[in-house]
Design an enzyme around this catalytic site. Structure first.
Site, PDB file in Angstrom:
ATOM      1  N   SER A  71      54.510  82.056  87.166  1.00  0.00           N
ATOM      2  CA  SER A  71      55.440  82.867  87.967  1.00  0.00           C
ATOM      3  C   SER A  71      54.970  83.067  89.399  1.00  0.00           C
ATOM      4  CB  SER A  71      55.679  84.218  87.293  1.00  0.00           C
ATOM      5  OG  SER A  71      54.439  84.787  86.983  1.00  0.00           O
ATOM      6  N   THR A 115      53.854  88.184  89.112  1.00  0.00           N
ATOM      7  CA  THR A 115      53.675  88.057  90.556  1.00  0.00           C
ATOM      8  C   THR A 115      52.239  88.449  90.891  1.00  0.00           C
ATOM      9  OG1 THR A 115      55.967  88.551  91.042  1.00  0.00           O
ATOM     10  CG2 THR A 115      54.389  89.130  92.743  1.00  0.00           C
ATOM     11  N   THR A 141      55.307  85.053  94.844  1.00  0.00           N
ATOM     12  CA  THR A 141      55.903  84.891  93.512  1.00  0.00           C
ATOM     13  C   THR A 141      56.947  83.772  93.488  1.00  0.00           C
ATOM     14  OG1 THR A 141      57.040  86.139  91.754  1.00  0.00           O
ATOM     15  CG2 THR A 141      57.803  86.528  93.976  1.00  0.00           C
ATOM     16  N   ARG A 181      68.820  84.256  94.291  1.00  0.00           N
ATOM     17  CA  ARG A 181      68.317  85.605  94.042  1.00  0.00           C
ATOM     18  C   ARG A 181      66.961  85.811  94.740  1.00  0.00           C
ATOM     19  NH1 ARG A 181      63.477  88.050  91.619  1.00  0.00           N
ATOM     20  NH2 ARG A 181      64.105  90.029  90.715  1.00  0.00           N
ATOM     21  N   THR A 206      54.982  94.995  91.058  1.00  0.00           N
ATOM     22  CA  THR A 206      55.355  93.836  90.255  1.00  0.00           C
ATOM     23  C   THR A 206      56.317  94.297  89.168  1.00  0.00           C
ATOM     24  OG1 THR A 206      54.501  92.034  88.869  1.00  0.00           O
ATOM     25  CG2 THR A 206      53.327  94.114  88.763  1.00  0.00           C
ATOM     26  N   GLY A 207      57.070  93.364  88.632  1.00  0.00           N
ATOM     27  CA  GLY A 207      58.029  93.723  87.595  1.00  0.00           C
ATOM     28  C   GLY A 207      59.453  93.462  88.059  1.00  0.00           C
TER      29      GLY A 207
HETATM   30  N1  ASP Z   1      58.787  91.389  91.178  1.00  0.00           N
HETATM   31  C1  ASP Z   1      59.067  90.007  90.962  1.00  0.00           C
HETATM   32  C2  ASP Z   1      60.533  89.755  91.184  1.00  0.00           C
HETATM   33  O1  ASP Z   1      61.355  90.574  90.809  1.00  0.00           O
HETATM   34  C3  ASP Z   1      58.714  89.506  89.599  1.00  0.00           C
HETATM   35  C4  ASP Z   1      57.389  89.908  89.041  1.00  0.00           C
HETATM   36  O2  ASP Z   1      56.687  90.757  89.552  1.00  0.00           O
HETATM   37  O3  ASP Z   1      57.016  89.367  88.002  1.00  0.00           O
HETATM   38  O4  ASP Z   1      60.854  88.703  91.681  1.00  0.00           O
END
Ligand code: ASP
Length: 329
Positions: free
Chosen positions: A86, A189, A207, A217, A240-241
């Site tokens: 990722s 990320t 990321t 997106r 992250t998330g």
């Molecule tokens: N925050 C990142 C996103 O929404 C994804 C991740 O942190 O895994 O693109």
């Protein structure tokens, strides 16, 4: 393969119960991992791959590099790591089978740069730094960002999915529904925030974004204030998330502002998670998000919506992987 309309109909924006099973709201648990010590220099990075990123960033600091150099060099390790699904060009693609990358970088004096929806660039974090240092702008996206990379002599990589990404993409197509996934096995990320011995701060975030996202997106990671925010007067925070949830509360800026008002990094991260949860009463079971923060004194904090988030912390005594405290198990 599902048609476009099915994809959109089943998108995360319409769905409330796809990603995670019902979880145990109210079962709040805290792990006792966060100590109130002050460390300078200090580096914090998200997830397991933060350990290797910190290792590199620490060596940059030891060799008289700046904190900005350290956070850039550190996350480049993850961008180049073929095992990470990722971050970087090995990452999982969007639903059209194309890998698009987002990155941001920021210094404590307010300088910042970011790129989003970029293809074929191995090190988007370096491109983000070039936007910061060589253009009058903060953010370049898509084809414009790629053209800028070419003009800066950055090579374009072949547009080809890694073996693992291709395999997973083909499986995903079989599932015949549009279900972007966060925090199962394909989040991660890499974000890093750090403070040097003199109290200068910097941060970086890079990321390939949410797996199987809609083409075009963009998540929180390249949005200054959402995925990353740094202010030498106060501290730095990164996220992250689920990017959509993090953007809604401008998470990293929120944490820095809470620290400015006197919260510790830990308290600020916890309040940001509470704010995020308050905006997602109906779909919080589908969401993971985690924050890490450091203040200019070298205190740190972290908090996540749910169990499973970890981060790496490097200070003089070593580099350790820490399970973050969280709200829901
Ligand atoms: N925050 C990142 C996103 O929404 C994804 C991740 O942190 O895994 O693109």
């Amino acid at each position: 393969m599902p048609d476009r309309r099915t994809f959109i109909k089943n998108s995360i924006f319409a769905s409330t119960s796809l990603v995670l099973p019902t979880l145990f709201r109210g079962d709040e648990r805290r792990t006792p991992s966060i100590s109130p010590e002050k460390y300078k220099p200090l580096l914090l990075s998200t997830w397991n791959h933060g350990v290797a990123a910190n290792e590199k960033a620490w060596s940059v600091l030891q060799n008289s590099g700046s904190i900005l150099d350290a956070v850039e060099e550190g996350v480049r390790v993850t961008e180049a790591d073929g095992k990470t699904m990722s971050v970087g060009l090995h990452g999982y693609p969007d639903r059209e089978g194309i890998v698009t990358l987002d990155a941001s970088i920021m210094k404590g004096d307010g300088s910042c740069g970011s790129v989003a929806f970029v293809r074929q660039i191995k090190h988007p974090i370096t491109l983000a730094r070039k936007v910061m240092e060589k253009t009058p702008h903060v953010m370049l996206v898509g084809e414009g960002a790629r053209q800028f990379a070419i003009s800066e002599g950055m090579p374009l990589e072949e547009e080809k999915l890694s073996e693992q990404a291709e395999e997973r993409y083909n499986e995903w197509k079989e599932e015949e529904e549009y279900r972007p996934i966060i925090n199962i096995e394909n989040h991660d990320t890499i974000c890093m925030v750090g403070v040097d011995a003199a109290g200068n701060l910097a941060g970086s975030c890079t990321t390939s974004g949410m797996s199987f996202k809609m083409h075009g997106r963009v998540g929180d990671s390249p949005i200054i204030g959402s995925g990353l925010y740094v202010d030498d007067e106060v501290g730095a925070a990164t996220a992250t998330g689920m990017g959509e949830a993090i953007i809604r509360i401008n998470g990293s800026f929120l944490i820095v502002e809470l620290m400015r008002q006197g919260r510790t990094p830990q308290e600020a991260c916890e309040e940001a998670v509470a704010r995020l949860i308050s905006k997602h009463e109906n779909d919080i079971d589908d969401i993971q998000a985690g924050f890490i923060a450091v203040n200019r004194e070298g205190e740190h904090g972290s908090y996540a919506v749910r169990d499973g988030f970890n981060f790496a912390m490097h200070h003089r005594a070593g580099n350790e992987l820490i399970d973050s405290p969280y709200k829901y198990s």
